[in-house]
Design a protein around this motif. Structure first.
Motif, PDB file in Angstrom:
ATOM      1  N   VAL A  11       0.858  -1.179   0.000  1.00 21.57           N
ATOM      2  CA  VAL A  11       0.000   0.000   0.000  1.00 21.57           C
ATOM      3  C   VAL A  11       0.894   1.229   0.000  1.00 21.57           C
ATOM      4  CG1 VAL A  11      -2.025  -1.045   1.078  1.00 21.57           C
ATOM      5  CG2 VAL A  11      -0.211  -0.106   2.517  1.00 21.57           C
ATOM      6  N   SER A  12       0.422   2.302  -0.634  1.00 15.26           N
ATOM      7  CA  SER A  12       1.244   3.495  -0.827  1.00 15.26           C
ATOM      8  C   SER A  12       1.240   4.438   0.369  1.00 15.26           C
ATOM      9  CB  SER A  12       0.767   4.269  -2.060  1.00 15.26           C
ATOM     10  OG  SER A  12       0.852   3.455  -3.206  1.00 15.26           O
ATOM     11  N   THR A  13       0.162   4.453   1.142  1.00 14.87           N
ATOM     12  CA  THR A  13       0.058   5.398   2.261  1.00 14.87           C
ATOM     13  C   THR A  13      -0.348   4.680   3.531  1.00 14.87           C
ATOM     14  OG1 THR A  13      -2.288   5.904   1.883  1.00 14.87           O
ATOM     15  CG2 THR A  13      -0.676   7.187   0.640  1.00 14.87           C
ATOM     16  N   SER A  14      -0.046   5.314   4.654  1.00 21.24           N
ATOM     17  CA  SER A  14      -0.403   4.733   5.952  1.00 21.24           C
ATOM     18  C   SER A  14      -1.914   4.667   6.134  1.00 21.24           C
ATOM     19  CB  SER A  14       0.235   5.544   7.087  1.00 21.24           C
ATOM     20  OG  SER A  14      -0.157   6.905   7.003  1.00 21.24           O
ATOM     21  N   LYS A  15      -2.655   5.564   5.471  1.00 17.30           N
ATOM     22  CA  LYS A  15      -4.111   5.569   5.592  1.00 17.30           C
ATOM     23  C   LYS A  15      -4.714   4.288   5.027  1.00 17.30           C
ATOM     24  CE  LYS A  15      -4.572  10.605   5.376  1.00 17.30           C
ATOM     25  NZ  LYS A  15      -5.110  11.754   4.609  1.00 17.30           N
ATOM     26  N   GLN A  16      -4.053   3.686   4.022  1.00 12.68           N
ATOM     27  CA  GLN A  16      -4.574   2.482   3.385  1.00 12.68           C
ATOM     28  C   GLN A  16      -4.375   1.240   4.238  1.00 12.68           C
ATOM     29  OE1 GLN A  16      -2.216   2.955  -0.209  1.00 12.68           O
ATOM     30  NE2 GLN A  16      -4.068   3.344  -1.392  1.00 12.68           N
ATOM     31  N   ASP A  50       4.810  -4.461   1.989  1.00 12.25           N
ATOM     32  CA  ASP A  50       5.448  -3.156   2.117  1.00 12.25           C
ATOM     33  C   ASP A  50       4.355  -2.147   2.447  1.00 12.25           C
ATOM     34  OD1 ASP A  50       8.269  -3.376   1.680  1.00 12.25           O
ATOM     35  OD2 ASP A  50       7.833  -3.976  -0.385  1.00 12.25           O
ATOM     36  N   LEU A  51       4.471  -1.533   3.616  1.00 10.36           N
ATOM     37  CA  LEU A  51       3.448  -0.614   4.098  1.00 10.36           C
ATOM     38  C   LEU A  51       3.869   0.827   3.888  1.00 10.36           C
ATOM     39  CD1 LEU A  51       2.653  -2.448   7.465  1.00 10.36           C
ATOM     40  CD2 LEU A  51       1.740  -2.887   5.190  1.00 10.36           C
ATOM     41  N   ALA A  52       2.963   1.613   3.328  1.00  8.42           N
ATOM     42  CA  ALA A  52       3.213   3.028   3.056  1.00  8.42           C
ATOM     43  C   ALA A  52       4.469   3.210   2.207  1.00  8.42           C
ATOM     44  CB  ALA A  52       3.328   3.805   4.371  1.00  8.42           C
ATOM     45  N   VAL A  53       4.559   2.419   1.138  1.00  6.37           N
ATOM     46  CA  VAL A  53       5.694   2.476   0.216  1.00  6.37           C
ATOM     47  C   VAL A  53       5.170   2.691  -1.200  1.00  6.37           C
ATOM     48  CG1 VAL A  53       7.662   1.248  -0.756  1.00  6.37           C
ATOM     49  CG2 VAL A  53       7.109   0.977   1.668  1.00  6.37           C
ATOM     50  N   SER A  54       5.606   3.752  -1.833  1.00  5.52           N
ATOM     51  CA  SER A  54       5.143   4.086  -3.179  1.00  5.52           C
ATOM     52  C   SER A  54       5.875   3.264  -4.232  1.00  5.52           C
ATOM     53  CB  SER A  54       5.362   5.571  -3.458  1.00  5.52           C
ATOM     54  OG  SER A  54       5.155   5.866  -4.823  1.00  5.52           O
ATOM     55  N   ALA A  55       5.118   2.683  -5.175  1.00  2.29           N
ATOM     56  CA  ALA A  55       5.718   1.968  -6.308  1.00  2.29           C
ATOM     57  C   ALA A  55       6.029   2.926  -7.451  1.00  2.29           C
ATOM     58  CB  ALA A  55       4.776   0.868  -6.792  1.00  2.29           C
ATOM     59  N   PHE A  56       5.622   4.182  -7.309  1.00  2.00           N
ATOM     60  CA  PHE A  56       5.896   5.208  -8.311  1.00  2.00           C
ATOM     61  C   PHE A  56       7.242   5.874  -8.030  1.00  2.00           C
ATOM     62  CE2 PHE A  56       5.217   9.798  -9.567  1.00  2.00           C
ATOM     63  CZ  PHE A  56       5.363   9.590 -10.926  1.00  2.00           C
ATOM     64  N   LYS A  57       7.552   6.073  -6.746  1.00  2.00           N
ATOM     65  CA  LYS A  57       8.771   6.778  -6.358  1.00  2.00           C
ATOM     66  C   LYS A  57       9.909   5.838  -5.965  1.00  2.00           C
ATOM     67  CE  LYS A  57       6.068  10.679  -4.566  1.00  2.00           C
ATOM     68  NZ  LYS A  57       5.725  11.469  -3.369  1.00  2.00           N
ATOM     69  N   ILE A  58       9.568   4.602  -5.552  1.00  2.00           N
ATOM     70  CA  ILE A  58      10.584   3.697  -5.011  1.00  2.00           C
ATOM     71  C   ILE A  58      10.639   2.420  -5.842  1.00  2.00           C
ATOM     72  CG2 ILE A  58      11.364   2.416  -2.980  1.00  2.00           C
ATOM     73  CD1 ILE A  58       9.844   4.420  -1.271  1.00  2.00           C
ATOM     74  N   ASN A  59      11.820   2.102  -6.358  1.00  5.77           N
ATOM     75  CA  ASN A  59      12.010   0.895  -7.156  1.00  5.77           C
ATOM     76  C   ASN A  59      11.777  -0.349  -6.313  1.00  5.77           C
ATOM     77  OD1 ASN A  59      14.088  -1.329  -8.328  1.00  5.77           O
ATOM     78  ND2 ASN A  59      13.304  -0.021  -9.970  1.00  5.77           N
ATOM     79  N   ALA A  60      11.310  -1.414  -6.975  1.00  8.36           N
ATOM     80  CA  ALA A  60      10.997  -2.660  -6.255  1.00  8.36           C
ATOM     81  C   ALA A  60      12.188  -3.179  -5.463  1.00  8.36           C
ATOM     82  CB  ALA A  60      10.514  -3.713  -7.253  1.00  8.36           C
ATOM     83  N   SER A  61      13.392  -3.053  -6.023  1.00 11.72           N
ATOM     84  CA  SER A  61      14.583  -3.584  -5.353  1.00 11.72           C
ATOM     85  C   SER A  61      14.944  -2.814  -4.091  1.00 11.72           C
ATOM     86  CB  SER A  61      15.776  -3.563  -6.311  1.00 11.72           C
ATOM     87  OG  SER A  61      16.072  -2.230  -6.703  1.00 11.72           O
ATOM     88  N   ARG A  94       4.878   1.129 -10.506  1.00  8.53           N
ATOM     89  CA  ARG A  94       4.163   2.223 -11.169  1.00  8.53           C
ATOM     90  C   ARG A  94       5.176   3.195 -11.776  1.00  8.53           C
ATOM     91  NH1 ARG A  94      -1.129   3.854 -10.421  1.00  8.53           N
ATOM     92  NH2 ARG A  94      -2.489   2.346  -9.394  1.00  8.53           N
ATOM     93  N   GLU A  95       6.389   2.712 -11.957  1.00  8.30           N
ATOM     94  CA  GLU A  95       7.439   3.547 -12.519  1.00  8.30           C
ATOM     95  C   GLU A  95       7.259   3.686 -14.026  1.00  8.30           C
ATOM     96  OE1 GLU A  95      11.397   2.934 -10.088  1.00  8.30           O
ATOM     97  OE2 GLU A  95      10.423   0.999 -10.372  1.00  8.30           O
ATOM     98  N   ASP A  96       8.210   4.386 -14.676  1.00  8.09           N
ATOM     99  CA  ASP A  96       8.135   4.535 -16.126  1.00  8.09           C
ATOM    100  C   ASP A  96       8.124   3.153 -16.777  1.00  8.09           C
ATOM    101  OD1 ASP A  96      11.074   3.918 -17.300  1.00  8.09           O
ATOM    102  OD2 ASP A  96      11.231   4.854 -15.325  1.00  8.09           O
ATOM    103  N   ILE A  97       7.579   3.054 -17.972  1.00  7.00           N
ATOM    104  CA  ILE A  97       7.289   1.759 -18.570  1.00  7.00           C
ATOM    105  C   ILE A  97       8.539   0.907 -18.768  1.00  7.00           C
ATOM    106  CG2 ILE A  97       7.374   2.625 -20.948  1.00  7.00           C
ATOM    107  CD1 ILE A  97       5.032  -0.075 -19.432  1.00  7.00           C
ATOM    108  N   ASN A  98       9.678   1.529 -19.120  1.00  8.96           N
ATOM    109  CA  ASN A  98      10.903   0.752 -19.303  1.00  8.96           C
ATOM    110  C   ASN A  98      11.351   0.102 -18.001  1.00  8.96           C
ATOM    111  OD1 ASN A  98      11.162   1.323 -22.047  1.00  8.96           O
ATOM    112  ND2 ASN A  98      12.294   3.218 -21.671  1.00  8.96           N
TER     113      ASN A  98
END
Length: 543
Positions: A11-16, A50-61, A94-98
């Motif tokens: 989930v991306s935010t603590s609220k979720q 992974d709690l409150a972790v963005s897949a847009f800003k933070i790479n899976a690794s 949720r990062e760039d397509i490449n």
């Protein structure tokens, strides 16, 4: 080799966390049974979230739990026929397509992936892999577009609210309007209907009392004890209390970074104290720290450089002084709400004597200096600065929103690269001032350890029995087994530096202990005397 069912959620935010975010991603018993029967799997003994972790800003690794999945897949402990279960592809990236596609195919190369919402399996041996990847391309591209649009909306909303503050615009009730991405103190409430911020009556009064206590000279530990007794519902930990004097929001000032630029908003947050009182608190807390250091008069050889940790709870090791004796303890020992269940407590002098008896030749532990990454970063910075100058020139001659966005993005990139270069220089600077023999000065020894080690890990076997593992940057590992101050054993737990290095990961170490391997090592006949310098050098040469 066992094929496991690996479950991952994010989930991306603590609220979720408290809503349906996590629960909606978990498998039901029927779904779990179906997958295990359909693909001949065994459920792994733990699930990964992974709690409150963005897949847009933070790479899976770089995500804590997902990186553990990657390590598990790379370890060879699980079969490539294992199946990683995701509720949706956007849980992965949720990062760039490449980047997203590279992440997806990288995992497919290690194991199979099952998407529950689509009931789709990604298997590198499946003839339908290419059509499935084409569908994934569409899904991941859409996820990135959504995140990009949301990020832009939030950024614009932040800038509008910042401008509102400067223009004196208030909410319907005459209160300040919240900055969407603003991280407000715990005593500030945000009204979701009006968008206004205000003091929480209960928490703000408690915080005022806490500040009064600190100004009167009460220690942080004393304040924490008072909170546990009188306000157990407030999860205000020791570190928050120790850093309270660094929060200018106490006197109304609020700071936020937007597009790489720092915005300072004066009188934005309802103040608890005036500015004069705030700086009295800063001065008092700073002086207390200096006084405590002077009173103790001791050098913390093994702590204070962010590398010493407790194996059991993962918290940092800290140094305390009792009756003139320096004691190493894990911070989890003072955590009232989640105390460490296997507290390490060791006299610093015991470990210091053990290290000195081994008599390490520190010059042999210096890692080879590799400046390739630094050169790469410097080249990128030079190119980014060149592009920034070009965008700035075009912006001055022909202003457009698109060009302004490109210029802002390049400014952020330049700042990030400059920070990365400083970090690289700091982390990989050539080591200097080392002794070939063990330094007798505690400060010099501390300097050696901070420069040469990647981490120091402490584990309590039982009362009075501890193992300290020292991991050096050049790959050398040293384990010291102490019993009530006596050095009983020195060596490699696995028999090889390579395998011991894997035990730097606490999860691997816990599996090592659970498998009885540590006990087997302990049961061997203890050494009668510490190994010689020649013995350790031979270990290093054969690593």
């Amino acid at each position: 080799m066992t094929a496991y069912l690996l479950e991952y959620s994010r989930v991306s935010t603590s609220k979720q966390i408290d809503k349906m975010g996590l629960k909606g991603q978990r498998l039901t018993e029927d779904e779990r049974d179906f997958l295990c029967n359909e693909y001949d799997l065994t459920p792994y003994h733990e699930t990964f979230s992974d709690l409150a972790v963005s897949a847009f800003k933070i790479n899976a690794s770089e995500r804590p739990s997902f990186s553990r999945i990657i390590e598990l897949l790379d370890s060879g402990e699980v079969s490539s026929d294992s199946v990683l279960v995701l509720s949706n592809l956007d849980r992965l990236s949720r990062e760039d397509i490449n980047t997203a596609i590279n992440t997806l195919t990288g995992i497919i190369d290690k194991c199979r992936i099952y998407i529950t919402q689509e009931r789709r399996i990604f298997d590198k041996h499946d003839s339908n892999l290419m059509p499935n990847l084409m569908m994934a391309l569409i899904c991941l591209s859409r996820a990135n577009d959504e995140s990009q649009a949301k990020s832009e909306r939030v950024t614009k909303a932040n800038l509008i609210r910042i401008q509102n503050h400067h223009d004196g615009v208030k909410g319907v009730n005459g209160l300040p309007l919240a900055i969407p991405s603003g991280r407000y103190p715990s005593y500030i409430d945000t009204n979701t209907e009006t968008g206004e911020i205000s003091l929480n009556p209960y928490k703000s009064e408690v915080m005022k009392t806490v500040i009064t206590m600190l100004l009167s000279g009460l220690s942080v530990r004393g304040v924490q004890d008072w909170l546990v007794v009188h306000h157990p519902d407030l999860d205000w930990g020791e570190m928050m209390l120790r850093r309270i004097h660094t929060r200018k929001a106490l006197h109304g000032e609020f700071n936020i970074m937007v597009r790489g630029k720092k915005h300072t908003l004066v009188n934005h947050v309802p103040p608890l104290i005036d500015e004069v009182t705030f700086y009295q608190l800063v001065q008092l807390r700073t002086e207390n720290f200096k006084a405590r250091t002077r009173t103790e008069g001791l050098i913390s050889v093994f702590t204070g450089f962010k590398k010493s940790y407790c194996r059991s709870c993962g918290s940092p090791m800290v140094t305390t002084v009792s009756n003139g004796k320096e004691i190493l303890k894990c911070r989890g020992s003072s955590d009232r709400k989640n105390p460490c269940k296997n507290v390490v407590c060791l006299l610093s002098v015991y470990l210091l004597n053990a290290v000195k008896s081994v008599n390490l030749n520190f010059t042999n532990l210096v890692p080879d200096y590799d400046d390739s990454k630094l050169i790469e970063l410097q080249d990128k910075l030079a190119e980014a600065q060149k592009q920034k100058a070009m965008f700035e020139e075009r912006l001055l001659t022909n202003f457009t929103n698109a060009m302004a966005n490109l210029y802002d993005a390049k400014c952020v990139e330049v700042t990030e690269l400059e920070t990365a270069i400083e970090d690289e220089k700091l982390n990989n600077a050539p080591v200097t001032g080392l002794f070939s023999v063990m330094p007798t000065d505690p400060e010099q020894l501390r300097n050696h350890l901070s420069q040469l080690t990647t981490s120091l890990k402490f584990y309590r076997i039982k009362r009075g029995h501890t193992i300290t593992s020292m991991y050096f940057k050049n790959g050398f590992v040293l384990n010291l087994y102490l019993m009530k101050g006596k050095l009983l054993k020195v060596g490699l737990l696995t028999g090889s530096n390579h395998d011991d290095k894997l035990l730097e990961d606490d999860d691997n170490f816990k599996r090592f202990v659970a498998g009885g391997h540590l006990q087997a090592w302990l049961d061997d006949e203890p050494i009668k005397q510490p190994p010689t310098l020649a013995t350790l050098e031979q270990l290093l040469l054969t690593a």
